[in-house]
Each structure stands twice: as C-alpha cells, then as structure tokens.
Design a protein around this motif. Structure first.
Motif, PDB file in Angstrom:
ATOM      1  N   MET A   1      28.455  17.790 -25.683  1.00  0.00           N
ATOM      2  CA  MET A   1      27.280  18.912 -26.146  1.00  0.00           C
ATOM      3  C   MET A   1      26.579  19.255 -24.819  1.00  0.00           C
ATOM      4  N   LYS A   2      26.395  20.283 -24.720  1.00  0.00           N
ATOM      5  CA  LYS A   2      25.557  20.975 -23.433  1.00  0.00           C
ATOM      6  C   LYS A   2      24.103  21.332 -23.738  1.00  0.00           C
ATOM      7  N   PHE A   3      23.348  20.690 -23.002  1.00  0.00           N
ATOM      8  CA  PHE A   3      21.851  20.607 -23.304  1.00  0.00           C
ATOM      9  C   PHE A   3      21.127  21.876 -22.748  1.00  0.00           C
ATOM     10  N   PHE A   4      21.498  22.349 -21.648  1.00  0.00           N
ATOM     11  CA  PHE A   4      20.578  23.357 -21.090  1.00  0.00           C
ATOM     12  C   PHE A   4      21.222  24.595 -21.203  1.00  0.00           C
ATOM     13  N   PRO A   5      20.733  25.903 -21.508  1.00  0.00           N
ATOM     14  CA  PRO A   5      21.431  27.157 -21.375  1.00  0.00           C
ATOM     15  C   PRO A   5      21.690  27.536 -20.172  1.00  0.00           C
ATOM     16  N   GLU A   6      22.537  28.651 -19.927  1.00  0.00           N
ATOM     17  CA  GLU A   6      23.186  28.994 -18.607  1.00  0.00           C
ATOM     18  C   GLU A   6      21.984  29.719 -17.732  1.00  0.00           C
ATOM     19  N   GLU A   7      21.014  30.094 -18.326  1.00  0.00           N
ATOM     20  CA  GLU A   7      20.132  30.878 -17.513  1.00  0.00           C
ATOM     21  C   GLU A   7      19.065  29.978 -16.829  1.00  0.00           C
ATOM     22  N   LEU A   8      19.075  28.782 -17.222  1.00  0.00           N
ATOM     23  CA  LEU A   8      18.209  28.079 -16.771  1.00  0.00           C
ATOM     24  C   LEU A   8      18.071  27.617 -15.281  1.00  0.00           C
ATOM     25  N   ARG A   9      17.264  27.536 -14.457  1.00  0.00           N
ATOM     26  CA  ARG A   9      17.317  27.084 -12.981  1.00  0.00           C
ATOM     27  C   ARG A   9      16.504  25.788 -12.997  1.00  0.00           C
ATOM     28  N   PHE A  10      17.139  25.093 -11.737  1.00  0.00           N
ATOM     29  CA  PHE A  10      16.614  23.591 -11.535  1.00  0.00           C
ATOM     30  C   PHE A  10      16.251  23.371 -10.269  1.00  0.00           C
ATOM     31  N   VAL A  11      15.327  22.541  -9.853  1.00  0.00           N
ATOM     32  CA  VAL A  11      14.955  22.119  -8.407  1.00  0.00           C
ATOM     33  C   VAL A  11      14.858  20.646  -8.173  1.00  0.00           C
ATOM     34  N   PHE A  12      15.520  19.973  -7.356  1.00  0.00           N
ATOM     35  CA  PHE A  12      15.420  18.497  -7.300  1.00  0.00           C
ATOM     36  C   PHE A  12      14.598  18.256  -6.006  1.00  0.00           C
ATOM     37  N   GLY A  13      13.996  17.053  -5.965  1.00  0.00           N
ATOM     38  CA  GLY A  13      13.185  16.702  -4.995  1.00  0.00           C
ATOM     39  C   GLY A  13      12.719  15.369  -4.983  1.00  0.00           C
ATOM     40  N   GLN A  14      12.158  14.688  -3.965  1.00  0.00           N
ATOM     41  CA  GLN A  14      11.666  13.459  -3.899  1.00  0.00           C
ATOM     42  C   GLN A  14      10.164  13.526  -3.388  1.00  0.00           C
ATOM     43  N   SER A  15       9.033  12.513  -4.273  1.00  0.00           N
ATOM     44  CA  SER A  15       7.746  12.559  -3.650  1.00  0.00           C
ATOM     45  C   SER A  15       7.409  11.241  -3.585  1.00  0.00           C
ATOM     46  N   ARG A  16       6.212  10.901  -2.999  1.00  0.00           N
ATOM     47  CA  ARG A  16       5.721   9.670  -2.883  1.00  0.00           C
ATOM     48  C   ARG A  16       4.321   9.806  -3.157  1.00  0.00           C
ATOM     49  N   TYR A  17       3.629   8.815  -4.189  1.00  0.00           N
ATOM     50  CA  TYR A  17       2.075   8.925  -4.543  1.00  0.00           C
ATOM     51  C   TYR A  17       1.578   7.432  -4.435  1.00  0.00           C
ATOM     52  N   ALA A  18       0.382   7.514  -3.764  1.00  0.00           N
ATOM     53  CA  ALA A  18      -0.434   6.438  -3.819  1.00  0.00           C
ATOM     54  C   ALA A  18      -1.182   6.118  -5.235  1.00  0.00           C
ATOM     55  N   GLY A  19      -1.704   4.805  -5.391  1.00  0.00           N
ATOM     56  CA  GLY A  19      -2.222   4.398  -6.520  1.00  0.00           C
ATOM     57  C   GLY A  19      -3.573   5.516  -6.785  1.00  0.00           C
ATOM     58  N   ARG A  20      -3.511   5.675  -8.162  1.00  0.00           N
ATOM     59  CA  ARG A  20      -4.376   6.806  -8.746  1.00  0.00           C
ATOM     60  C   ARG A  20      -4.333   8.193  -8.246  1.00  0.00           C
ATOM     61  N   GLU A  21      -3.512   8.551  -7.594  1.00  0.00           N
ATOM     62  CA  GLU A  21      -2.938  10.044  -7.534  1.00  0.00           C
ATOM     63  C   GLU A  21      -2.360  10.454  -8.820  1.00  0.00           C
ATOM     64  N   ARG A  22      -2.645  11.792  -9.023  1.00  0.00           N
ATOM     65  CA  ARG A  22      -2.138  12.457 -10.273  1.00  0.00           C
ATOM     66  C   ARG A  22      -1.243  13.450  -9.961  1.00  0.00           C
ATOM     67  N   PHE A  23      -0.247  14.105 -10.670  1.00  0.00           N
ATOM     68  CA  PHE A  23       0.398  15.329 -10.682  1.00  0.00           C
ATOM     69  C   PHE A  23       0.287  16.106 -11.740  1.00  0.00           C
ATOM     70  N   GLY A  24      -0.207  17.264 -11.594  1.00  0.00           N
ATOM     71  CA  GLY A  24      -0.719  18.079 -12.941  1.00  0.00           C
ATOM     72  C   GLY A  24      -2.093  18.012 -13.307  1.00  0.00           C
ATOM     73  N   PRO A  25      -2.309  18.287 -14.365  1.00  0.00           N
ATOM     74  CA  PRO A  25      -1.448  18.724 -15.588  1.00  0.00           C
ATOM     75  C   PRO A  25      -0.788  20.121 -15.270  1.00  0.00           C
ATOM     76  N   LEU A  26       0.414  19.904 -15.704  1.00  0.00           N
ATOM     77  CA  LEU A  26       1.199  21.298 -15.859  1.00  0.00           C
ATOM     78  C   LEU A  26       1.258  21.781 -17.239  1.00  0.00           C
ATOM     79  N   HIS A  27       0.721  23.112 -17.453  1.00  0.00           N
ATOM     80  CA  HIS A  27       0.700  23.829 -18.665  1.00  0.00           C
ATOM     81  C   HIS A  27       1.947  24.578 -19.036  1.00  0.00           C
ATOM     82  N   GLY A  28       1.822  24.672 -20.560  1.00  0.00           N
ATOM     83  CA  GLY A  28       3.144  25.311 -20.852  1.00  0.00           C
ATOM     84  C   GLY A  28       4.440  24.524 -21.054  1.00  0.00           C
TER      85      GLY A  28
END
Length: 264
Positions: A1-28
C-alpha cells in the motif's frame, strides 16, 4: 500500500532542542515523521498530547495544529521528515490519522532518517522524487511496525512490539507474567530480547519509562503529584517519590519547582 500521493514533496533534517524549547505551533494540515534520539518531548497533535521519551519514533498527521514541547535536562536530538506544500489536504490527513503515535526505534527507520538528513542540498533540492521515495519507504516502515506484531515474528521487531505494548500501558499492572501471557513467550525469552536490544531486562525498561514520563509530567504540567504517580503505574505516591529521588536526587516537588523557577 502506498501512503503518499506522488505530488507531495518532503524535506529531511536534524535539530537539537534544549529543555523547555518549543517548535510550533504549526497550523493547518501537517504530516511528519520524527526520530527522538535523545531527550523527551510532548507532541500536541490537534489538542491531543503525547509524552514521548527517547529513544522513540513518531508518526504524525494533524488536521489543525501541531506543536512540540521539549523537556528534561538532556538536549533533545531529533531527526525529522516533514511533508511540504498545500496539497496535503484534510482527506489525506483523515486517512493517515489512525497511524498517529510513537513506536520503538527500528534500525531500518534509523538508517532512513539519517540518510535523508545527510543528503547534500544538490540532491535534496534537485531530486525531489528521490526524497519523496525515501519518505514513502520510511512511512511504510513506521506504519508497518505500528500495525502489529504479526508482520515480523522474531528478533528486533518482536521486542519492538513488546516495547510498544509497555509504552501504551504504563498505568496498568505489568509484570513478567502479564508480558509472557500477552506474547506467548517465556519470561526468560522476553528478557533475552530486551537485554540484546536495550541492555536491560523488560521490567527495568518499564520502570525507566515510568520514571522518565513521570518526571516529564512534573516539569510540564500542573497535575497533582499523586495523580502523576497513578497515571504512570506507580503503586503509591510515596513509591513514585522514592524512585524520583533516587533517579534525580530531588523530591518530585523540588524537581518541579527547580524547572519552573529555571534553577540549575
């Protein structure tokens, strides 16, 4: 089973966060896959909070809002794969939402995350179909592992299934008898699997998760200490206090206040 339609695009990465840091909120609409290598995080997906302690992996499909709240004394080291663009759509999120949640780390998924994060920009930007294929393969691995233990009956995959069962039932009574009955394996066999994968036996793994999640909830919620204790499977609040004191050198109340006041 294929989960993602072919038109979707993706990005990979690596991040580091200290205690109590936040990422977001992202909407939608958001679709992400995350490998929490060290530290701990509360992932809030459309208002539903998941407490995750490393090492762990996470699949996320959010329709309205997504936020990560990092905690603990340790630096949180995270590999991630994020779906880009407005073409995600609520229909796709609705289809994938049932797969939301954390799972035990797999070697195959770890390799895919690292490969994606370390791609040179000329490949990442210039070969979007390759990156999308990598993301699809990663989703197949994560969702396949979350789907159940009948796909991979032995070795690392079996210990992953048992580990996921433990993580999903921290507030329940879990002992070697319960694990043995649930997975039709002897206690000796289960402990051999855990020692090979994590260097500890199954019950040590269980209590490590309970202590870490309890400490996370102390630092990042105002929930009463007794309620945190029972929600994480401790026999009594005093039992919780003793193990927190042993692990962190502070009582639960002092651990909470130290973090809230920003003391070191």
């Amino acid at each position: 089973m294929k989960f993602f339609p072919e038109e979707l695009r993706f990005v990979f990465g690596q991040s580091r966060y200290a205690g109590r840091e936040r990422f977001g909120p992202l909407h939608g609409c958001q679709i992400e896959m995350v490998h929490i290598r060290t530290g701990q995080v509360e992932a809030v997906i459309d208002g539903v909070a998941l407490d995750i302690v490393a090492p762990a992996m996470l699949f996320v499909a959010a329709a309205r809002q997504l936020e990560y709240r990092y905690g603990g004394d340790d630096l949180s080291d995270v590999f991630w794969c994020q779906c880009l663009g407005p073409s995600i759509g609520e229909g796709l999120v609705s289809t994938l939402r049932s797969h939301n949640g954390a799972m035990v780390v797999s070697e195959a998924a770890s390799t895919l995350f690292r490969l994606g994060a370390e791609l040179p920009l000329r490949i990442s930007d210039g070969m979007p179909d390759f990156v999308a294929s990598l993301a699809e393969t990663l989703a197949q691995e994560l969702i396949g592992r979350r789907g159940g233990g009948d796909r991979a009956p032995k070795g690392e995959s079996r210990v992953a299934v048992i580990g996921r069962y433990i993580e999903d039932n921290l507030e329940q009574v879990i002992g070697m008898r319960e694990l043995s009955e649930a997975f039709a394996l002897t206690p000796q066999h289960i402990n051999r699997l855990f020692r090979a994968a994590y260097g500890v036996n199954a019950l040590d793994y269980l209590w490590h998760l309970r202590i870490r999640r309890g400490a996370f909830m102390l630092r990042h919620t105002g929930m009463p200490i007794s309620q945190i204790a029972y929600r994480n499977g401790f026999k009594t609040p005093n039992h919780f206090s003793r193990l927190i004191q042993r692990q962190y050198g502070l009582s639960p109340r002092k651990l909470r206040m130290r973090d809230w006041l920003g003391e070191t």
